[in-house]
Design a protein around this motif. Structure first.
Motif, PDB file in Angstrom:
ATOM      1  N   THR A  40       0.855  -1.186   0.000  1.00 34.92           N
ATOM      2  CA  THR A  40       0.000   0.000   0.000  1.00 34.92           C
ATOM      3  C   THR A  40       0.886   1.230   0.000  1.00 34.92           C
ATOM      4  N   ILE A  41       0.618   2.119  -0.955  1.00 33.91           N
ATOM      5  CA  ILE A  41       1.375   3.359  -1.083  1.00 33.91           C
ATOM      6  C   ILE A  41       0.510   4.519  -0.589  1.00 33.91           C
ATOM      7  N   GLY A  42       1.115   5.374   0.213  1.00 32.64           N
ATOM      8  CA  GLY A  42       0.447   6.602   0.629  1.00 32.64           C
ATOM      9  C   GLY A  42       1.056   7.776  -0.108  1.00 32.64           C
ATOM     10  N   ALA A  43       0.254   8.784  -0.390  1.00 32.40           N
ATOM     11  CA  ALA A  43       0.746   9.962  -1.110  1.00 32.40           C
ATOM     12  C   ALA A  43       0.122  11.219  -0.527  1.00 32.40           C
ATOM     13  N   THR A  44       0.952  12.239  -0.358  1.00 32.92           N
ATOM     14  CA  THR A  44       0.413  13.547   0.013  1.00 32.92           C
ATOM     15  C   THR A  44       0.126  14.319  -1.266  1.00 32.92           C
ATOM     16  N   VAL A  45      -0.996  15.024  -1.285  1.00 30.80           N
ATOM     17  CA  VAL A  45      -1.441  15.766  -2.465  1.00 30.80           C
ATOM     18  C   VAL A  45      -1.898  17.157  -2.020  1.00 30.80           C
ATOM     19  N   PRO A  46      -2.012  18.117  -2.943  1.00 30.70           N
ATOM     20  CA  PRO A  46      -2.534  19.433  -2.554  1.00 30.70           C
ATOM     21  C   PRO A  46      -3.931  19.289  -1.953  1.00 30.70           C
ATOM     22  N   SER A  91       0.136  14.463  -9.817  1.00 22.71           N
ATOM     23  CA  SER A  91      -0.682  15.155  -8.816  1.00 22.71           C
ATOM     24  C   SER A  91      -0.212  14.936  -7.384  1.00 22.71           C
ATOM     25  N   VAL A  92       0.838  14.136  -7.178  1.00 21.73           N
ATOM     26  CA  VAL A  92       1.262  13.816  -5.814  1.00 21.73           C
ATOM     27  C   VAL A  92       2.531  14.569  -5.453  1.00 21.73           C
ATOM     28  N   ASP A  93       2.632  14.960  -4.190  1.00 24.30           N
ATOM     29  CA  ASP A  93       3.806  15.688  -3.699  1.00 24.30           C
ATOM     30  C   ASP A  93       4.852  14.734  -3.128  1.00 24.30           C
ATOM     31  N   ASN A  94       4.464  13.932  -2.144  1.00 20.80           N
ATOM     32  CA  ASN A  94       5.393  13.003  -1.499  1.00 20.80           C
ATOM     33  C   ASN A  94       4.780  11.607  -1.449  1.00 20.80           C
ATOM     34  N   LEU A  95       5.657  10.593  -1.473  1.00 27.29           N
ATOM     35  CA  LEU A  95       5.219   9.196  -1.476  1.00 27.29           C
ATOM     36  C   LEU A  95       5.810   8.457  -0.281  1.00 27.29           C
ATOM     37  N   PHE A  96       5.052   7.497   0.243  1.00 32.34           N
ATOM     38  CA  PHE A  96       5.575   6.613   1.293  1.00 32.34           C
ATOM     39  C   PHE A  96       4.883   5.257   1.201  1.00 32.34           C
ATOM     40  N   VAL A  97       5.581   4.223   1.640  1.00 33.61           N
ATOM     41  CA  VAL A  97       4.995   2.890   1.665  1.00 33.61           C
ATOM     42  C   VAL A  97       4.450   2.655   3.063  1.00 33.61           C
ATOM     43  N   VAL A  98       3.245   2.142   3.135  1.00 34.66           N
ATOM     44  CA  VAL A  98       2.566   1.953   4.415  1.00 34.66           C
ATOM     45  C   VAL A  98       3.075   0.687   5.099  1.00 34.66           C
ATOM     46  N   VAL A  99       3.516   0.828   6.328  1.00 35.57           N
ATOM     47  CA  VAL A  99       3.920  -0.324   7.140  1.00 35.57           C
ATOM     48  C   VAL A  99       2.691  -0.932   7.813  1.00 35.57           C
ATOM     49  N   LYS A 100       1.886  -0.089   8.453  1.00 38.83           N
ATOM     50  CA  LYS A 100       0.685  -0.562   9.129  1.00 38.83           C
ATOM     51  C   LYS A 100      -0.275   0.607   9.318  1.00 38.83           C
ATOM     52  N   HIS A 290       6.736  17.940  -6.619  1.00 35.78           N
ATOM     53  CA  HIS A 290       6.291  19.145  -7.336  1.00 35.78           C
ATOM     54  C   HIS A 290       7.476  19.979  -7.800  1.00 35.78           C
ATOM     55  N   ARG A 291       8.675  19.682  -7.314  1.00 34.43           N
ATOM     56  CA  ARG A 291       9.869  20.413  -7.742  1.00 34.43           C
ATOM     57  C   ARG A 291      10.439  19.756  -8.992  1.00 34.43           C
ATOM     58  N   ARG A 292       9.712  19.835 -10.090  1.00 34.62           N
ATOM     59  CA  ARG A 292      10.137  19.126 -11.285  1.00 34.62           C
ATOM     60  C   ARG A 292      10.345  20.028 -12.496  1.00 34.62           C
ATOM     61  N   ASN A 293       9.677  21.176 -12.549  1.00 35.62           N
ATOM     62  CA  ASN A 293       9.730  22.003 -13.749  1.00 35.62           C
ATOM     63  C   ASN A 293      10.424  23.339 -13.560  1.00 35.62           C
ATOM     64  N   ILE A 294      10.330  23.912 -12.362  1.00 33.83           N
ATOM     65  CA  ILE A 294      10.729  25.294 -12.162  1.00 33.83           C
ATOM     66  C   ILE A 294      12.163  25.389 -11.644  1.00 33.83           C
ATOM     67  N   PRO A 299       8.259  35.465  -6.655  1.00 32.72           N
ATOM     68  CA  PRO A 299       7.733  35.635  -5.294  1.00 32.72           C
ATOM     69  C   PRO A 299       6.530  34.758  -4.982  1.00 32.72           C
ATOM     70  N   THR A 300       5.795  34.306  -6.001  1.00 31.04           N
ATOM     71  CA  THR A 300       4.585  33.504  -5.759  1.00 31.04           C
ATOM     72  C   THR A 300       4.518  32.317  -6.707  1.00 31.04           C
ATOM     73  N   THR A 301       5.591  31.544  -6.791  1.00 29.19           N
ATOM     74  CA  THR A 301       5.623  30.393  -7.705  1.00 29.19           C
ATOM     75  C   THR A 301       4.638  29.320  -7.246  1.00 29.19           C
ATOM     76  N   LEU A 302       3.808  28.872  -8.179  1.00 28.86           N
ATOM     77  CA  LEU A 302       2.796  27.853  -7.883  1.00 28.86           C
ATOM     78  C   LEU A 302       3.403  26.461  -7.981  1.00 28.86           C
ATOM     79  N   ARG A 303       2.992  25.564  -7.090  1.00 25.64           N
ATOM     80  CA  ARG A 303       3.468  24.186  -7.143  1.00 25.64           C
ATOM     81  C   ARG A 303       2.963  23.494  -8.405  1.00 25.64           C
ATOM     82  N   SER A 304       3.821  22.685  -9.008  1.00 28.64           N
ATOM     83  CA  SER A 304       3.458  21.984 -10.248  1.00 28.64           C
ATOM     84  C   SER A 304       2.293  21.022 -10.026  1.00 28.64           C
ATOM     85  N   THR A 305       2.218  20.408  -8.836  1.00 28.37           N
ATOM     86  CA  THR A 305       1.128  19.477  -8.545  1.00 28.37           C
ATOM     87  C   THR A 305      -0.219  20.199  -8.482  1.00 28.37           C
ATOM     88  N   LEU A 306      -0.223  21.420  -7.947  1.00 29.94           N
ATOM     89  CA  LEU A 306      -1.451  22.214  -7.902  1.00 29.94           C
ATOM     90  C   LEU A 306      -1.827  22.691  -9.294  1.00 29.94           C
TER      91      LEU A 306
END
Length: 501
Positions: A40-46, A91-100, A290-294, A299-306
């Motif tokens: 099971t993979i968990g992901a943080t998203v906007p 669309s995902v920012d960070n990924l983690f594998v679920v232990v429990k 999200h740090r993939r394109n820029i 001063p107000t750079t938008l996240r790529s995932t958003l």
């Protein structure tokens, strides 16, 4: 022979000749286990775009997806062969594998009892499979770094010399095969469109093959460094995040005999607590995806995932013309041109510095792709223009989609100016947008001003949906609008003072 078939043959050759002995040893061991490993993979998203991310997972991975009660997180099951594709999700920012996962964890009444339970929990968790996934994921990152160094050197030589120097291509057969293998493995890592037949071989290769450095590490295994990060949300907890991380981390250290290091760590263990729900995981990303394109930030750079989530709300179709009239650093059109390359994207801004940053970001992305592909013919369907948002140099009814991050009135502009700017922007957007089919996704934190401006544009804009998002701690909203069928009529047009484009 097509590229996919050739790559498959090369992968088979390497597995058969270079790793024959390793495969014999692991035939009934780690390799076969990795082939059928389900995690099971968990992901943080906007926040606010959980459903959008879940739709992307179903579309690209074919996996069912669960949206967490804790905003900004989703969970889905995959086989280990799909791990490379997971890293390609937009669309995902960070990924983690679920232990429990504990859906209804019963906390004790006192702090001491709760922290004691956390200490005992570490030795009861099923760490084995998640750590295998972490190990495979680390192998991906090592190969990716190695491949970047190779391509930065060889790619620059080929770009500088036109079609390339023939002497560079005269490598020995073994070296060529190995470099090609790494190249195709990581092409898959960055491009999920490559066929499924390579996916299995990638999984096999990562599970069975080991280079000399890995063999030395096995002979003299190093002690892993780790840290525990606790994210806690809820009002009924008698402990702090730091206390939970400290006691749980101490138990993890005792269990694995790892060394604690808060900055230079190999493994990051996650302890996510939301009310009575606890999820223990192992991080698969060191920094947000999200740090993939820029590369040139404003001063107000938008996240790529958003940016991806906003674009996806508008459901771009092939040949659509998509405009960001206040592009800033170009995050939205660059993300659009990367994911929806069959559309045409225009990035515009009235600030010459912003247009320059957007152009530099486009150029950086092109250079990165040229180095990766070792050729100069790659391009993006995107242009950057300086213009006045209230008087766009575009024909009436010529744009299919408008997606933009409007000034909040904090870091850029002012709330006082927004009262005049927002109505003028909506009016000009309604002019260039196609009646009946045009749509817009507009992000703003100045909700009061936007609502007031939109109320006076009911004849040309209809609000379809509102997505509530969190932008750097600011409560903002993305408004999805649909252009009504009514044709645009400028107030001064009746007097003959304005000539339509």
């Amino acid at each position: 022979m097509c590229d996919v078939q050739e790559a498959t043959k090369q992968l088979l050759d390497v597995n058969l000749h270079e790793n024959w002995r390793a495969n014999q040893v692991t035939e009934s061991g780690p390799r076969s286990e990795s082939e059928h490993l389900q995690v099971t993979i968990g992901a943080t998203v906007p926040t606010g775009f959980e459903q959008t991310a879940a739709d992307e997972v179903r579309e690209k991975l074919g996996s069912s997806c669960k949206i967490s009660k804790d905003r900004g997180k989703i969970y889905f099951d995959i086989s280990v062969e799909s791990l490379a594709q997971v890293h390609c999700l937009r669309s995902v920012d960070n990924l983690f594998v679920v232990v429990k996962e504990f859906k209804d964890y019963q906390f004790k009444e006192t702090k001491e009892e709760v922290l004691k339970d956390f200490e005992e929990l570490a030795g009861k968790l099923p760490w084995s499979d998640p750590l295998k996934v972490w190990k495979i994921n680390t192998s991906f990152k090592k190969k990716r770094t190695k491949r970047k160094k190779i391509n930065q050197n060889s790619g620059r030589e080929k770009i500088d010399n036109g079609q390339g120097d023939k002497t560079v291509e005269k490598e020995d057969k073994k070296g060529f095969t190995k470099n090609t293998l790494d190249s195709h493995i990581l092409d898959y890592y960055e491009n999920p469109a490559i066929k499924e037949e390579i996916s299995t071989l990638v999984g096999d290769d990562l599970a069975s093959s080991k280079d000399e450095k890995d063999e030395k590490e096995e002979t003299h295994p190093k002690v892993l460094k780790f840290r525990v990060t606790c994210n806690r949300a809820g009002e009924k907890h008698c402990f702090s995040s730091n206390e939970a991380a400290r006691d749980f981390g101490g138990a993890v250290q005792d269990y694995f005999k790892w060394k604690a290091d808060m900055t230079n760590f190999d493994v990051e263990v996650l302890l996510n607590i939301h009310d009575n729900e606890i999820v223990v995981g192992i991080a698969l990303t060191e920094e947000s995806l999200h740090r993939r394109n820029i590369t040139h930030f404003g001063p107000t750079t938008l996240r790529s995932t958003l940016a991806y989530g906003m674009l996806r709300l508008c459901a771009p179709q092939p040949t659509d013309i998509i405009v960001d009239p206040m592009c800033g650093t170009g995050a939205i059109p660059i993300e659009g041109a990367t994911e929806w390359s069959n559309c045409y994207h225009i990035a515009g801004d009235n600030n010459p510095l912003a247009v320059n940053r957007a152009a530099n970001n486009i150029s950086s992305l092109l250079t990165k792709s040229q180095i990766k592909e070792s050729k100069v013919s790659w391009s993006l369907p995107i242009d950057a223009v300086q213009w006045d948002i209230c008087n766009l140099p575009l024909r009436t009814g010529s744009v299919d989609i408008i997606v933009t991050d409007m000034p909040f009135g904090k870091r850029m502009g002012s709330k006082k100016r927004n009262w005049n700017l927002y109505p003028a922007c909506l009016r000009e957007m309604s002019r260039v947008c196609k009646p009946g089919t045009g749509r817009a996704a507009l992000l703003t934190q100045d909700k009061k001003c936007f609502t007031k401006a939109l109320s006076g544009m009911g004849h040309v804009w209809r609000k379809v949906h509102t997505v509530w998002v969190n932008i750097g701690g600011l409560h903002a909203a993305v408004y999805l609008l649909k252009r009504t069928p009514q044709a645009f009529v400028h107030p001064s047009e009746q007097d003959g003072e304005r000539t339509p484009w």
